[in-house]
Design a protein around this motif. Structure first.
Motif, mmCIF file in Angstrom:
data_model
loop_
_atom_site.group_PDB
_atom_site.id
_atom_site.type_symbol
_atom_site.label_atom_id
_atom_site.label_comp_id
_atom_site.label_asym_id
_atom_site.label_seq_id
_atom_site.Cartn_x
_atom_site.Cartn_y
_atom_site.Cartn_z
ATOM 1 N N SER A 102 -1.609 5.383 1.190
ATOM 2 C CA SER A 102 -1.347 7.427 0.004
ATOM 3 C C SER A 102 -1.846 6.780 -1.504
ATOM 4 C CB SER A 102 0.270 7.240 0.269
ATOM 5 O OG SER A 102 0.255 8.314 0.004
ATOM 6 N N ARG A 103 -1.317 5.746 -1.749
ATOM 7 C CA ARG A 103 -1.551 5.519 -3.931
ATOM 8 C C ARG A 103 -3.079 5.111 -3.560
ATOM 9 N NH1 ARG A 103 2.671 1.991 -3.451
ATOM 10 N NH2 ARG A 103 1.631 0.048 -2.922
ATOM 11 N N ASP A 124 -5.387 6.926 -1.794
ATOM 12 C CA ASP A 124 -6.382 7.489 -1.854
ATOM 13 C C ASP A 124 -6.373 9.069 -2.508
ATOM 14 O OD1 ASP A 124 -6.990 7.098 0.958
ATOM 15 O OD2 ASP A 124 -5.528 8.422 1.901
ATOM 16 N N ARG A 183 1.848 3.438 2.585
ATOM 17 C CA ARG A 183 2.661 3.420 0.897
ATOM 18 C C ARG A 183 0.891 3.106 0.151
ATOM 19 N NH1 ARG A 183 7.781 2.271 2.220
ATOM 20 N NH2 ARG A 183 7.024 0.512 1.419
ATOM 21 N N PRO A 211 -0.045 8.153 6.254
ATOM 22 C CA PRO A 211 -1.446 8.373 5.300
ATOM 23 C C PRO A 211 -1.962 7.564 5.972
ATOM 24 C CG PRO A 211 0.202 8.012 4.139
ATOM 25 C CD PRO A 211 1.179 8.073 5.325
#
Length: 138
Positions: free
Chosen positions: A130-131, A133, A127, A19
């Motif tokens: 990603s969170r 997003d 991570r 990501p």
């Protein structure tokens, strides 16, 4: 490193499954000059792309790589400098990293050390991106 943008294609190899990498490359794709660059996703979910000689799939996933217009394969901070030299809004940073003082590139050495130190943090940063997003999509 060249002193300006090349009219030939620079090939940028990145991990599209990461990501963090996806977000960064996504930004560069929107920059002026990006239309002259070839972005190659080497992520695991992609069919194995045709990589340039000297670049294995495993190596491409571990570090950021660029194949220059003259065929050289560079990675890490130097690869970023080549990318930035080809994007007018970022060219100043590419020039700074390539600055030679008495035949030595001290900014490149510092940038490479910072890049290497960031590699172990990449999974955590990925991570976090990603969170972030996922929260933005809600």
């Amino acid at each position: 490193m060249t002193s300006g943008a090349s009219s030939e294609t620079l090939r940028i190899f990145y991990d599209g499954d990461c990501p963090l990498c996806r977000a960064e490359i996504g930004h560069y794709r929107t920059c002026d000059g990006a239309d002259r660059l070839a972005f190659v996703d080497v992520g695991h979910s992609q069919p194995a792309p045709t990589l340039a000689p000297g670049l294995t799939h495993a190596a491409a996933l571990r570090r950021f790589h660029v194949r220059t217009a003259d065929g050289r394969l560079v990675s890490g901070a130097e690869a970023f400098a080549h990318l930035w030299m080809n994007l007018p809004g970022w060219r100043w940073l590419g020039r700074l990293i390539g600055l030679r003082i008495l035949g030595f590139r001290p900014v490149l050495a510092i940038a490479e050390a910072a890049y290497r130190l960031s590699l172990p943090l990449r999974p955590r940063l990925a991570r976090w991106v990603s969170r972030r997003d996922a929260r933005q999509r809600r």
